[in-house]
Design a protein around this motif. Structure first.
Motif, mmCIF file in Angstrom:
data_model
loop_
_atom_site.group_PDB
_atom_site.id
_atom_site.type_symbol
_atom_site.label_atom_id
_atom_site.label_comp_id
_atom_site.label_asym_id
_atom_site.label_seq_id
_atom_site.Cartn_x
_atom_site.Cartn_y
_atom_site.Cartn_z
ATOM 1 N N THR A 1 0.806 -1.218 0.000
ATOM 2 C CA THR A 1 0.000 0.000 0.000
ATOM 3 C C THR A 1 0.843 1.273 0.000
ATOM 4 O O THR A 1 0.313 2.368 0.204
ATOM 5 C CB THR A 1 -0.966 -0.006 1.206
ATOM 6 N N GLY A 2 2.153 1.137 -0.194
ATOM 7 C CA GLY A 2 2.995 2.295 -0.460
ATOM 8 C C GLY A 2 3.072 3.348 0.625
ATOM 9 O O GLY A 2 3.320 4.521 0.332
ATOM 10 N N GLY A 3 2.834 2.985 1.876
ATOM 11 C CA GLY A 3 2.945 3.940 2.972
ATOM 12 C C GLY A 3 1.625 4.444 3.509
ATOM 13 O O GLY A 3 1.595 5.307 4.389
ATOM 14 N N THR A 4 0.521 3.915 3.012
ATOM 15 C CA THR A 4 -0.798 4.373 3.476
ATOM 16 C C THR A 4 -0.952 4.183 4.985
ATOM 17 O O THR A 4 -1.401 5.089 5.700
ATOM 18 C CB THR A 4 -1.919 3.601 2.755
ATOM 19 N N TYR A 5 -0.572 3.010 5.470
ATOM 20 C CA TYR A 5 -0.710 2.725 6.903
ATOM 21 C C TYR A 5 0.271 3.538 7.726
ATOM 22 O O TYR A 5 -0.071 4.031 8.812
ATOM 23 C CB TYR A 5 -0.514 1.230 7.163
ATOM 24 N N LEU A 6 1.507 3.692 7.247
ATOM 25 C CA LEU A 6 2.497 4.475 7.984
ATOM 26 C C LEU A 6 2.077 5.938 8.100
ATOM 27 O O LEU A 6 2.209 6.550 9.168
ATOM 28 C CB LEU A 6 3.858 4.376 7.289
#
Length: 213
Positions: free
Chosen positions: A65-70
């Motif tokens: 998800t390319g950093g969505t959660y971070l």
């Protein structure tokens, strides 16, 4: 005759994090650190503020998800820890971008190793498994300063020494998360010398632990 009851805090013991932080110190700072560690153990205090960040990083790796959660976790964490997360997430995103795909997040097992008579808990944060069967057992470094050379060598060596238990067919990796740097074992490291050095450090750790009033 009844055996005396011994506090668990009186028994020398270290996690991988605490032992490697110890070996990265010099002089009187070693004794001060061990004394504080024992008092913390006996009081039962201690809190890990990084749990939500690790979960977010694993989710972004697993679901691609390319950093969505971070990026989202910065606003989800307790306000007390928001500045910490804001300082760590940019490096975590750089690390995320460096991971080859496809890859699967896989659980690791903790291992209890003995360095001389000192028990040390080996506990990576997670594992990665690539399509060709290669694996990595990942330990994250969250501190503001980069890991000391001694701490990095000790971390990678001890994880590697017990990789059959932690994550078979894998290699140890230490990620300096604030900077997004990935550290791996050096080819010039002499295993016998590292073992002798760690044995001496462990003996000193145990002696300092016992000397704390």
């Amino acid at each position: 005759m009844t055996a005396p009851v011994t506090s668990t805090g009186s028994v020398p013991y270290a996690t991988l994090l605490s032992f490697t932080r110890y070996v990265g110190r010099t002089g009187p700072r070693k004794a001060t650190f061990v004394g504080g560690l024992r008092r913390q153990r006996e009081s039962g205090h201690g809190f890990n503020p990084h749990g939500q960040l690790v979960k977010a990083l694993k989710a972004d790796i697993q679901f691609r998800t390319g950093g969505t959660y971070l990026n989202a976790v910065v606003d989800q964490v307790n306000a007390r820890w928001k500045p910490l997360y804001e300082s760590v997430v940019p490096g975590a995103l750089r690390y995320l971008e460096s991971i080859p795909t496809p890859v699967e997040v896989t659980p690791t097992r903790d291992a209890l190793c003995m360095i001389g008579t000192l028990p040390v808990k080996i506990n990576p944060h997670f594992g990665l498994r690539y399509p060709d069967g290669r694996g990595e057992a990942v330990r994250l470094h969250f501190d503001e300063d980069p890991p000391q050379d001694e701490a990095a060598v000790a971390t990678l060596h001890l994880m590697g020494r017990h990789m059959d238990l932690v994550l078979p067919n894998a290699a140890p990796v230490l990620v300096d998360l604030r900077r997004g740097d990935v550290l791996r074992p050096g080819t010039a490291v002499k295993v016998d010398e590292v073992e002798r050095w760690l044995a001496g450090e462990a003996a000193a750790f145990s002696a300092m632990w016992g000397a704390v009033a």
